[in-house]
Design a protein around this motif. Sequence first.
Motif, PDB file in Angstrom:
ATOM      1  N   THR A   1       0.864  -1.173   0.000  1.00 12.43           N
ATOM      2  CA  THR A   1       0.000   0.000   0.000  1.00 12.43           C
ATOM      3  C   THR A   1       0.900   1.221   0.000  1.00 12.43           C
ATOM      4  O   THR A   1       1.567   1.512   0.999  1.00 12.43           O
ATOM      5  CB  THR A   1      -0.931   0.021   1.220  1.00 12.43           C
ATOM      6  OG1 THR A   1      -1.723  -1.170   1.231  1.00 12.43           O
ATOM      7  CG2 THR A   1      -1.847   1.232   1.176  1.00 12.43           C
ATOM      8  N   ALA A   2       0.941   1.912  -1.118  1.00 14.48           N
ATOM      9  CA  ALA A   2       1.844   3.048  -1.263  1.00 14.48           C
ATOM     10  C   ALA A   2       1.335   4.238  -0.459  1.00 14.48           C
ATOM     11  O   ALA A   2       0.156   4.590  -0.531  1.00 14.48           O
ATOM     12  CB  ALA A   2       1.966   3.422  -2.731  1.00 14.48           C
ATOM     13  N   THR A   3       2.208   4.842   0.326  1.00 15.96           N
ATOM     14  CA  THR A   3       1.882   6.045   1.078  1.00 15.96           C
ATOM     15  C   THR A   3       2.903   7.121   0.730  1.00 15.96           C
ATOM     16  O   THR A   3       4.058   6.833   0.428  1.00 15.96           O
ATOM     17  CB  THR A   3       1.907   5.779   2.590  1.00 15.96           C
ATOM     18  OG1 THR A   3       3.207   5.295   2.964  1.00 15.96           O
ATOM     19  CG2 THR A   3       0.851   4.757   2.979  1.00 15.96           C
ATOM     20  N   GLY A   4       2.471   8.369   0.785  1.00 13.40           N
ATOM     21  CA  GLY A   4       3.366   9.457   0.428  1.00 13.40           C
ATOM     22  C   GLY A   4       3.599   9.502  -1.072  1.00 13.40           C
ATOM     23  O   GLY A   4       3.079   8.675  -1.824  1.00 13.40           O
ATOM     24  N   PRO A   5       4.376  10.467  -1.544  1.00 12.17           N
ATOM     25  CA  PRO A   5       4.654  10.579  -2.983  1.00 12.17           C
ATOM     26  C   PRO A   5       5.360   9.326  -3.506  1.00 12.17           C
ATOM     27  O   PRO A   5       6.238   8.781  -2.849  1.00 12.17           O
ATOM     28  CB  PRO A   5       5.558  11.815  -3.065  1.00 12.17           C
ATOM     29  CG  PRO A   5       5.345  12.551  -1.786  1.00 12.17           C
ATOM     30  CD  PRO A   5       5.041  11.519  -0.763  1.00 12.17           C
ATOM     31  N   HIS A   6       4.991   8.902  -4.688  1.00 13.01           N
ATOM     32  CA  HIS A   6       5.593   7.719  -5.295  1.00 13.01           C
ATOM     33  C   HIS A   6       5.230   7.698  -6.769  1.00 13.01           C
ATOM     34  O   HIS A   6       4.425   8.503  -7.230  1.00 13.01           O
ATOM     35  CB  HIS A   6       5.091   6.438  -4.614  1.00 13.01           C
ATOM     36  CG  HIS A   6       3.598   6.313  -4.630  1.00 13.01           C
ATOM     37  ND1 HIS A   6       2.800   6.813  -3.620  1.00 13.01           N
ATOM     38  CD2 HIS A   6       2.750   5.770  -5.538  1.00 13.01           C
ATOM     39  CE1 HIS A   6       1.528   6.586  -3.902  1.00 13.01           C
ATOM     40  NE2 HIS A   6       1.468   5.955  -5.061  1.00 13.01           N
ATOM     41  N   PHE A   7       5.846   6.800  -7.525  1.00 17.49           N
ATOM     42  CA  PHE A   7       5.486   6.642  -8.925  1.00 17.49           C
ATOM     43  C   PHE A   7       5.599   5.179  -9.310  1.00 17.49           C
ATOM     44  O   PHE A   7       6.257   4.386  -8.630  1.00 17.49           O
ATOM     45  CB  PHE A   7       6.362   7.518  -9.835  1.00 17.49           C
ATOM     46  CG  PHE A   7       7.801   7.095  -9.935  1.00 17.49           C
ATOM     47  CD1 PHE A   7       8.250   6.284 -10.979  1.00 17.49           C
ATOM     48  CD2 PHE A   7       8.724   7.513  -8.979  1.00 17.49           C
ATOM     49  CE1 PHE A   7       9.583   5.899 -11.074  1.00 17.49           C
ATOM     50  CE2 PHE A   7      10.058   7.143  -9.065  1.00 17.49           C
ATOM     51  CZ  PHE A   7      10.490   6.334 -10.113  1.00 17.49           C
ATOM     52  N   ILE A   8       4.919   4.822 -10.393  1.00 15.78           N
ATOM     53  CA  ILE A   8       5.048   3.475 -10.938  1.00 15.78           C
ATOM     54  C   ILE A   8       5.820   3.558 -12.244  1.00 15.78           C
ATOM     55  O   ILE A   8       5.822   4.592 -12.921  1.00 15.78           O
ATOM     56  CB  ILE A   8       3.689   2.780 -11.152  1.00 15.78           C
ATOM     57  CG1 ILE A   8       2.888   3.460 -12.271  1.00 15.78           C
ATOM     58  CG2 ILE A   8       2.894   2.739  -9.864  1.00 15.78           C
ATOM     59  CD1 ILE A   8       1.654   2.681 -12.700  1.00 15.78           C
ATOM     60  N   ALA A   9       6.492   2.471 -12.585  1.00 13.25           N
ATOM     61  CA  ALA A   9       7.220   2.372 -13.854  1.00 13.25           C
ATOM     62  C   ALA A   9       6.757   1.120 -14.579  1.00 13.25           C
ATOM     63  O   ALA A   9       6.787   0.022 -14.018  1.00 13.25           O
ATOM     64  CB  ALA A   9       8.722   2.324 -13.615  1.00 13.25           C
ATOM     65  N   ILE A  10       6.296   1.295 -15.806  1.00 10.94           N
ATOM     66  CA  ILE A  10       5.872   0.192 -16.674  1.00 10.94           C
ATOM     67  C   ILE A  10       6.780   0.188 -17.890  1.00 10.94           C
ATOM     68  O   ILE A  10       7.036   1.240 -18.489  1.00 10.94           O
ATOM     69  CB  ILE A  10       4.409   0.352 -17.128  1.00 10.94           C
ATOM     70  CG1 ILE A  10       3.469   0.511 -15.934  1.00 10.94           C
ATOM     71  CG2 ILE A  10       3.993  -0.823 -18.011  1.00 10.94           C
ATOM     72  CD1 ILE A  10       3.354  -0.720 -15.072  1.00 10.94           C
ATOM     73  N   SER A  11       7.279  -0.981 -18.256  1.00  8.44           N
ATOM     74  CA  SER A  11       8.170  -1.046 -19.415  1.00  8.44           C
ATOM     75  C   SER A  11       7.724  -2.129 -20.386  1.00  8.44           C
ATOM     76  O   SER A  11       6.994  -3.064 -20.022  1.00  8.44           O
ATOM     77  CB  SER A  11       9.618  -1.290 -18.977  1.00  8.44           C
ATOM     78  OG  SER A  11       9.867  -2.652 -18.747  1.00  8.44           O
ATOM     79  N   TYR A  12       8.181  -1.979 -21.614  1.00  4.63           N
ATOM     80  CA  TYR A  12       7.932  -2.938 -22.693  1.00  4.63           C
ATOM     81  C   TYR A  12       9.261  -3.268 -23.346  1.00  4.63           C
ATOM     82  O   TYR A  12      10.075  -2.375 -23.593  1.00  4.63           O
ATOM     83  CB  TYR A  12       6.969  -2.359 -23.733  1.00  4.63           C
ATOM     84  CG  TYR A  12       5.574  -2.115 -23.214  1.00  4.63           C
ATOM     85  CD1 TYR A  12       4.558  -3.041 -23.413  1.00  4.63           C
ATOM     86  CD2 TYR A  12       5.264  -0.963 -22.498  1.00  4.63           C
ATOM     87  CE1 TYR A  12       3.281  -2.828 -22.930  1.00  4.63           C
ATOM     88  CE2 TYR A  12       3.995  -0.739 -22.003  1.00  4.63           C
ATOM     89  CZ  TYR A  12       3.002  -1.678 -22.225  1.00  4.63           C
ATOM     90  OH  TYR A  12       1.737  -1.459 -21.733  1.00  4.63           O
TER      91      TYR A  12
END
Length: 641
Positions: free
Chosen positions: A70-81
């Motif tokens: 469960t992400a809390t605070g600022p964060h980002f996701i990274a999706i790659s191909y």
Amino acid sequence: MDEKKLHRKNVFKVIRTIFEILFIIIVLAWAVTSLVSEHTRQHLLYTGAELDCAMVTSDEIVGGLAPACTATGPHFIAISYNGLTEYAREGGKIVTKADYEEQMQALKDSGYQTITQQDVIDYYLKGAPLPDKALLLIFEDGVMNTTRLAQPALWKYNYIATACTFAGNLSDETGAYITARDMKQLKNTTFWETGSNGYRLSYINVFDRFENYFGHLNTAEFLDIHSYLRRDYNHYLMDFLRDENRIRTESVEEMERRIAWDYEQMEEVYQEDLGYVPALYILMHSNTGAFGNDPKVSQKNAEMLESIFAMNFNRQGSCLNTRESSIYDLSRLQSRQYFSPNHLMMRVWDDTGHKVVFRLGDETRAADWERKSGAVEYKGRKIILTTLPYGESEICFARSLPKDLDVSVRLQGNVVGQQALKFRTNADGKGGVTVRLYDNHLLIEDGEGKDPVFELDLFEFDGGPYVSKAEEELSGKIALAHTIIDHDDDEARISEAKALLASLDGLRAPGIADGAEPFIPELDIDEQDDRALRIVLDGATISVWLDGQLVADHLSVSSGSGSGMFLEAAVTQGTERFSQTNLSDDVYDGIFAELNIRSLNGSELYAYAPPLPVSNHESFLDRTLDKIIRLMHWASPNWQA
């Protein structure tokens, strides 16, 4: 004829010609518009796609289930191909353009917006804020055509992405990889940033599945003999060079010089060809202890990459990155060819705890079923069940059915996993008779918690085992020698390969007929399946046809206590051993295509909506428009389709 009359006649000819050209243009425009409109209508009918696909939220899908993170605070996701392709390839791992576009729509519908590399740098170094649902989108490996295929969706959703290359491929003349010229054109658009996968893709300390030492291989060699390997190999920067006994063949100083040379070559190529070194780096390969499989190798990698790059992706499998992550130890989730949009979003939800949306698809067809668990999409001729993480997905037919049925379906989920049809069940799906595909086995189950009454190994059903272990081992050695001769540039290594090939010439390994142990290949989580099933329940018997062949003939089963029918998909536990790059995948897509349910007297109780055929002129139009788009993109990289 006087000059005035001649002049008037010529003017008239010019005017008439202009009107004729305009008329032709109008007719052609009308024809193309009609074809495109009809093509679009037919395509939507053919695929079951909708302009406004029905959605459901993760709150409805997962209920009270807690995500892994469960992400809390600022964060980002990274999706790659790893790249994109126009059409799916059997055994391929690269995502198709159509699937990628659906995944981009799912991310957009879930509220994700892309961020830049500078946003990531400022987030870690300056504490800068990020959007609530920040997404860093990456395309790896520098495969040619990927950017062309990816760009329309970037334009549609106002997304930006990073295109990564191997520095050693920037001068590629084969057309297989993005070149320096391509990278410069991308840099001039608003949709692309540049990144690096390193200098070269090369493999060291390679052993086959029988622990024979295959040495060090370049990309072409590795691809040639990949089918003879397991996960017993390494990438060039990940370890010391080792011999057949796994003993180091170089000193610490030699290792450091070798690794430093790779980074120096990479930096030099980027500076010469592009005028700069990209900020984003992806160390090959992921998921090691730190930056390599050996602490001293890791230390050298850390020293080099931190001196050249602003950030590094060092992990694969989770998309979440938080402030607790190091900017040089970031993680991305690589989408694979078998990911449905719901599969991707289930993985994102599990990694982040974000509220996301799942595609429902055709609401009219959805009304025939009641969802019990997991996500489900009704798409054309398919019903796609996406499981909960390490869980299942289940739907129930909305109406009671007679006990005696004639059912046909194609099961197209991956080999590793479970797809099942349950008949004569209670309202909760318990009891009754189940026909299940489970890790390349066909099972018939009668009741709950009992051993199957029928089991068929589908590897044997398909004709295997085909060769003995000894024959497979010999084939691998011969293939290795051939690929070194064809693709290596080390004359000593080529000479050794020729000598090996000469020593193996005429050698015969004992086969299965000689009593040798048969070779049974391991299953791979990427391996897709397509099995045609027909199931006939008649009183106290069941008959099953698989791929047109009768495999269970009037097998005795109980009549069951209910009149329900369920479709189920489930994750097979412990799949970590099956993949080098994706160490595990805790979500599974069960695909039930062309499902038909009939009574024994032939009356139709349920049928998938058959697609309309795509005509030849539509296929020709597709190809023509694609060529135009390629031409325009080549002429001006800022042009948008």
